[in-house]
Design a protein around this motif. Sequence first.
Motif, short mmCIF file in Angstrom:
data_model
loop_
_atom_site.label_atom_id
_atom_site.label_comp_id
_atom_site.label_asym_id
_atom_site.label_seq_id
_atom_site.Cartn_x
_atom_site.Cartn_y
_atom_site.Cartn_z
N ARG A 105 0.88 -1.17 0.00
CA ARG A 105 0.00 0.00 0.00
C ARG A 105 0.92 1.22 0.00
N GLU A 106 0.72 2.12 -0.97
CA GLU A 106 1.61 3.27 -1.14
C GLU A 106 0.82 4.56 -1.34
N PRO A 107 1.49 5.72 -1.17
CA PRO A 107 0.83 6.99 -1.48
C PRO A 107 0.46 7.04 -2.97
N ARG A 108 -0.62 7.75 -3.31
CA ARG A 108 -1.04 7.88 -4.71
C ARG A 108 0.14 8.32 -5.55
N GLY A 109 0.31 7.69 -6.69
CA GLY A 109 1.45 7.98 -7.56
C GLY A 109 2.54 6.94 -7.42
#
Length: 124
Positions: A105-109
């Motif tokens: 799970r990562e920050p948008r982008g």
Amino acid sequence: LLVAGVGVGYLLRGSQTVDTGSVLVKAEPLNDAVPVSATLERSGDSATLHVHELPAIGNDEVYEVWVQRAGVMEPRSTFVLSMDGTAEAAVPGPLEGGEAVFVTREPRGGSRQPTTKPLLSAQL
């Protein structure tokens, strides 16, 4: 003409059943507390991750696909879940020499390196 048409149809039907050489691998959850279900379909030097279940994420987050090679995580693609909670994500090559595919799970982008622990893995 009817016999020729049936013969051509039979030949064409046979050509559509050629084995593509794809391999399907079940992804393994890396945290028993998180509901995860996915399969990895590898065909040649690329693959597609078929996600059946992952936790919902916020609007400012994405899931990111990684290929681990010699202990190094290489980013491949990002995805979000559809309304029914499923997704398909491309895993572009090269996969040669890769050990496993992971999802975080990562920050948008997306990120250059994982910022969270992987939720699932599939062996290459």
